[in-house]
Design a protein around this motif. Sequence first.
Motif, mmCIF file in Angstrom:
data_model
loop_
_atom_site.group_PDB
_atom_site.id
_atom_site.type_symbol
_atom_site.label_atom_id
_atom_site.label_comp_id
_atom_site.label_asym_id
_atom_site.label_seq_id
_atom_site.Cartn_x
_atom_site.Cartn_y
_atom_site.Cartn_z
ATOM 1 N N LEU A 168 141.182 21.197 -5.626
ATOM 2 C CA LEU A 168 139.866 21.653 -5.192
ATOM 3 C C LEU A 168 139.830 23.174 -5.083
ATOM 4 O O LEU A 168 138.864 23.817 -5.514
ATOM 5 N N LEU A 169 140.890 23.757 -4.547
ATOM 6 C CA LEU A 169 140.931 25.211 -4.383
ATOM 7 C C LEU A 169 140.892 25.915 -5.739
ATOM 8 O O LEU A 169 140.214 26.938 -5.888
ATOM 9 N N GLU A 170 141.603 25.373 -6.732
ATOM 10 C CA GLU A 170 141.568 25.956 -8.080
ATOM 11 C C GLU A 170 140.161 25.868 -8.668
ATOM 12 O O GLU A 170 139.672 26.826 -9.267
ATOM 13 N N ARG A 171 139.518 24.700 -8.487
ATOM 14 C CA ARG A 171 138.131 24.539 -8.973
ATOM 15 C C ARG A 171 137.201 25.535 -8.304
ATOM 16 O O ARG A 171 136.346 26.141 -8.956
ATOM 17 N N LEU A 172 137.369 25.696 -7.000
ATOM 18 C CA LEU A 172 136.528 26.635 -6.258
ATOM 19 C C LEU A 172 136.727 28.067 -6.759
ATOM 20 O O LEU A 172 135.757 28.808 -6.936
ATOM 21 N N ASN A 173 137.991 28.443 -6.990
ATOM 22 C CA ASN A 173 138.275 29.798 -7.478
ATOM 23 C C ASN A 173 137.655 30.025 -8.859
ATOM 24 O O ASN A 173 137.058 31.071 -9.107
ATOM 25 N N ASN A 174 137.801 29.046 -9.752
ATOM 26 C CA ASN A 174 137.215 29.163 -11.089
ATOM 27 C C ASN A 174 135.691 29.249 -11.021
ATOM 28 O O ASN A 174 135.071 30.076 -11.697
ATOM 29 N N ASP A 175 135.102 28.376 -10.196
ATOM 30 C CA ASP A 175 133.644 28.372 -10.061
ATOM 31 C C ASP A 175 133.137 29.651 -9.394
ATOM 32 O O ASP A 175 132.052 30.131 -9.718
ATOM 33 N N MET A 176 133.951 30.201 -8.489
ATOM 34 C CA MET A 176 133.563 31.438 -7.824
ATOM 35 C C MET A 176 133.519 32.590 -8.830
ATOM 36 O O MET A 176 132.565 33.378 -8.850
ATOM 37 N N LYS A 177 134.521 32.652 -9.695
ATOM 38 C CA LYS A 177 134.533 33.693 -10.729
ATOM 39 C C LYS A 177 133.323 33.553 -11.642
ATOM 40 O O LYS A 177 132.668 34.536 -11.974
ATOM 41 N N GLN A 178 133.020 32.312 -12.014
ATOM 42 C CA GLN A 178 131.886 32.064 -12.896
ATOM 43 C C GLN A 178 130.566 32.418 -12.206
ATOM 44 O O GLN A 178 129.677 33.009 -12.820
ATOM 45 N N ALA A 179 130.451 32.090 -10.931
ATOM 46 C CA ALA A 179 129.236 32.403 -10.180
ATOM 47 C C ALA A 179 129.052 33.918 -10.055
ATOM 48 O O ALA A 179 127.921 34.419 -10.106
ATOM 49 N N MET A 180 130.166 34.635 -9.910
ATOM 50 C CA MET A 180 130.084 36.100 -9.849
ATOM 51 C C MET A 180 129.590 36.660 -11.176
ATOM 52 O O MET A 180 128.724 37.534 -11.208
ATOM 53 N N LYS A 181 130.153 36.144 -12.261
ATOM 54 C CA LYS A 181 129.752 36.614 -13.591
ATOM 55 C C LYS A 181 128.276 36.326 -13.852
ATOM 56 O O LYS A 181 127.576 37.145 -14.432
ATOM 57 N N ASN A 182 127.826 35.145 -13.433
ATOM 58 C CA ASN A 182 126.444 34.725 -13.681
ATOM 59 C C ASN A 182 125.468 35.221 -12.611
ATOM 60 O O ASN A 182 124.282 34.910 -12.674
ATOM 61 N N LYS A 183 126.007 35.938 -11.617
ATOM 62 C CA LYS A 183 125.197 36.464 -10.510
ATOM 63 C C LYS A 183 124.399 35.364 -9.790
ATOM 64 O O LYS A 183 123.214 35.509 -9.496
ATOM 65 N N GLU A 184 125.090 34.251 -9.518
ATOM 66 C CA GLU A 184 124.480 33.124 -8.792
ATOM 67 C C GLU A 184 124.823 33.277 -7.304
ATOM 68 O O GLU A 184 125.847 32.765 -6.842
ATOM 69 N N LYS A 185 123.966 33.962 -6.568
ATOM 70 C CA LYS A 185 124.245 34.275 -5.165
ATOM 71 C C LYS A 185 124.376 33.032 -4.292
ATOM 72 O O LYS A 185 125.269 32.943 -3.453
ATOM 73 N N ASP A 186 123.471 32.066 -4.481
ATOM 74 C CA ASP A 186 123.496 30.866 -3.646
ATOM 75 C C ASP A 186 124.783 30.084 -3.841
ATOM 76 O O ASP A 186 125.431 29.673 -2.876
ATOM 77 N N LYS A 187 125.154 29.879 -5.083
ATOM 78 C CA LYS A 187 126.368 29.118 -5.387
ATOM 79 C C LYS A 187 127.601 29.856 -4.867
ATOM 80 O O LYS A 187 128.498 29.248 -4.287
ATOM 81 N N LEU A 188 127.622 31.160 -5.056
ATOM 82 C CA LEU A 188 128.740 31.971 -4.592
ATOM 83 C C LEU A 188 128.884 31.877 -3.074
ATOM 84 O O LEU A 188 129.989 31.725 -2.553
ATOM 85 N N SER A 189 127.778 31.913 -2.382
ATOM 86 C CA SER A 189 127.781 31.811 -0.926
ATOM 87 C C SER A 189 128.376 30.481 -0.469
ATOM 88 O O SER A 189 129.208 30.431 0.447
ATOM 89 N N VAL A 190 127.966 29.394 -1.108
ATOM 90 C CA VAL A 190 128.467 28.063 -0.750
ATOM 91 C C VAL A 190 129.967 27.960 -1.030
ATOM 92 O O VAL A 190 130.737 27.447 -0.212
ATOM 93 N N ILE A 191 130.396 28.470 -2.179
ATOM 94 C CA ILE A 191 131.816 28.396 -2.543
ATOM 95 C C ILE A 191 132.658 29.177 -1.531
ATOM 96 O O ILE A 191 133.703 28.699 -1.080
ATOM 97 N N ARG A 192 132.200 30.352 -1.171
ATOM 98 C CA ARG A 192 132.942 31.153 -0.182
ATOM 99 C C ARG A 192 133.015 30.439 1.167
ATOM 100 O O ARG A 192 134.042 30.469 1.840
#
Length: 148
Positions: free
Chosen positions: A3-27
């Motif tokens: 789960l932590l690896e998935r979260l880290n990957n998704d966090m990087k992707q959310a940063m690249k895509n500038k998805e603030k809501d998703k990034l907030s939830v992942i953090r």
Amino acid sequence: MSLLERLNNDMKQAMKNKEKDKLSVIRMVKASLQNEAIKLGTQELSEDAELTVLSREVKQRKDSLHEFDKAGREDLVDKLRTELENLELYLPKQLSEEELSEIVKETIAEVGATSKADMGKVMAAIMPKVKGKADGSLVNKFVQQHLS
């Protein structure tokens, strides 16, 4: 992939895509997982512990969603719905009502429950089986239906 690896990957992707809501939830989820690991005094959480943390976060949001909805706070309701959608991506596939009903019937038979007085025994036996795959209040409702 944990789960932590998935979260880290998704966090990087959310940063690249500038998805603030998703990034907030992942953090927020990562922080909850780290806090739980610290509380338990371990470096890494088991899959079961990760699922517990995720379920707790989803439950908190659903409870808040209900309260904000009652209070007519549509701005907060929309924000929480978005958070819930993002959180549910990390939960295992949810059981259908038919599957849940079947598991409840099997568990009642295993425990030998006959009345509502046995509700606690049934719930204690069933919750580990459906952890993260079904909402506790829905499980409770099905157990009550089958015991009455």
